[in-house]
Design a protein around this motif. Structure first.
Motif, mmCIF file in Angstrom:
data_model
loop_
_atom_site.group_PDB
_atom_site.id
_atom_site.type_symbol
_atom_site.label_atom_id
_atom_site.label_comp_id
_atom_site.label_asym_id
_atom_site.label_seq_id
_atom_site.Cartn_x
_atom_site.Cartn_y
_atom_site.Cartn_z
ATOM 1 N N SER A 198 0.838 -1.208 0.000
ATOM 2 C CA SER A 198 0.000 0.000 0.000
ATOM 3 C C SER A 198 0.871 1.254 0.000
ATOM 4 C CB SER A 198 -0.957 0.006 1.190
ATOM 5 O OG SER A 198 -0.244 0.046 2.395
ATOM 6 N N GLU A 199 2.004 1.189 0.688
ATOM 7 C CA GLU A 199 2.941 2.321 0.694
ATOM 8 C C GLU A 199 3.506 2.539 -0.709
ATOM 9 O OE1 GLU A 199 7.279 3.172 2.646
ATOM 10 O OE2 GLU A 199 5.812 2.092 3.881
ATOM 11 N N THR A 208 0.840 4.064 -3.021
ATOM 12 C CA THR A 208 0.656 5.493 -2.731
ATOM 13 C C THR A 208 1.798 6.316 -3.351
ATOM 14 O OG1 THR A 208 -0.422 4.914 -0.663
ATOM 15 C CG2 THR A 208 0.322 7.183 -0.889
ATOM 16 N N LYS A 209 3.037 5.871 -3.179
ATOM 17 C CA LYS A 209 4.181 6.579 -3.762
ATOM 18 C C LYS A 209 4.096 6.571 -5.287
ATOM 19 C CE LYS A 209 7.533 5.881 -0.077
ATOM 20 N NZ LYS A 209 8.784 5.229 0.317
ATOM 21 N N ARG A 247 1.398 6.316 -7.184
ATOM 22 C CA ARG A 247 0.334 7.224 -7.625
ATOM 23 C C ARG A 247 0.785 8.675 -7.541
ATOM 24 N NH1 ARG A 247 -4.763 4.409 -4.533
ATOM 25 N NH2 ARG A 247 -5.006 2.686 -6.002
ATOM 26 N N THR A 248 1.449 9.023 -6.456
ATOM 27 C CA THR A 248 1.939 10.395 -6.281
ATOM 28 C C THR A 248 2.916 10.751 -7.399
ATOM 29 O OG1 THR A 248 1.701 10.162 -3.898
ATOM 30 C CG2 THR A 248 3.063 11.973 -4.664
ATOM 31 N N GLU A 269 -9.835 10.234 -11.826
ATOM 32 C CA GLU A 269 -9.500 9.513 -10.602
ATOM 33 C C GLU A 269 -10.336 8.239 -10.507
ATOM 34 O OE1 GLU A 269 -6.868 9.179 -7.851
ATOM 35 O OE2 GLU A 269 -7.023 11.106 -8.851
ATOM 36 N N ASP A 322 -5.588 0.785 -9.431
ATOM 37 C CA ASP A 322 -6.684 0.690 -8.478
ATOM 38 C C ASP A 322 -7.168 -0.745 -8.344
ATOM 39 O OD1 ASP A 322 -6.660 3.383 -7.959
ATOM 40 O OD2 ASP A 322 -8.166 3.849 -9.471
#
Length: 148
Positions: A9-10, A13-14, A16-17, A33, A39
């Motif tokens: 999950s980390e 998130t990175k 996607r950023t 989005e 996703d």
């Protein structure tokens, strides 16, 4: 290589950023989005979902296992009501059976629909399901006997 569940999950998130920053720099404005392929579920989430689904389906098969076949087969149930209607039409009408049947058949149909997914590629149409055909036949027989 798969990084493990704690880091996934980390990582997402990175990832996607980083992609969002790249889109902003390139001026790509038509991103929506929730429409990204990242996703999608992780392999462990897919496995967990399938395990839960299998357990649910197994439990659903047990719901009516202690019920006599005459009382959990929609076709047999409707046949009893059809016989009642033909032999004792006044009693059948006075009992408001047409209002009771949906409530009576609801749990039986719902159990059969647990695994039904209209979003799957090869799903069965409702009209092709045995319970639907039984109700359809009952309705047709009802209409025939009413027109006599």
């Amino acid at each position: 290589a798969y990084m493990g569940e704690d880091n996934s999950s980390e990582f997402i998130t990175k990832y996607r950023t980083c992609r969002r920053q790249m889109r902003e720099c390139s001026g790509e404005a038509d991103h929506h989005e929730g429409m990204s392929s990242d996703d999608e579920l992780t392999p462990s989430e897919v496995t967990e979902f399938q395990k839960s689904k299998d357990n649910l389906l197994e439990d659903s098969r047990k719901v009516f296992e202690d019920v006599h076949a005459d009382f959990c087969d929609i076709r047999k149930i409707l046949l009893k009501f059809q016989e009642w209607k033909e032999k004792f039409p006044d009693s059948y009408c006075d009992a408001y059976i047409s209002f009771c049947l949906p409530k009576l058949l609801n749990p039986l149909i719902r159990v059969q629909l647990i695994n039904w997914n209209p979003l799957e590629q090869n799903f069965t149409d409702l009209e092709e399901m045995p319970w639907f055909r039984a109700i359809e036949e009952f309705s047709d027989a009802k209409n025939v006997s009413e027109s006599k």
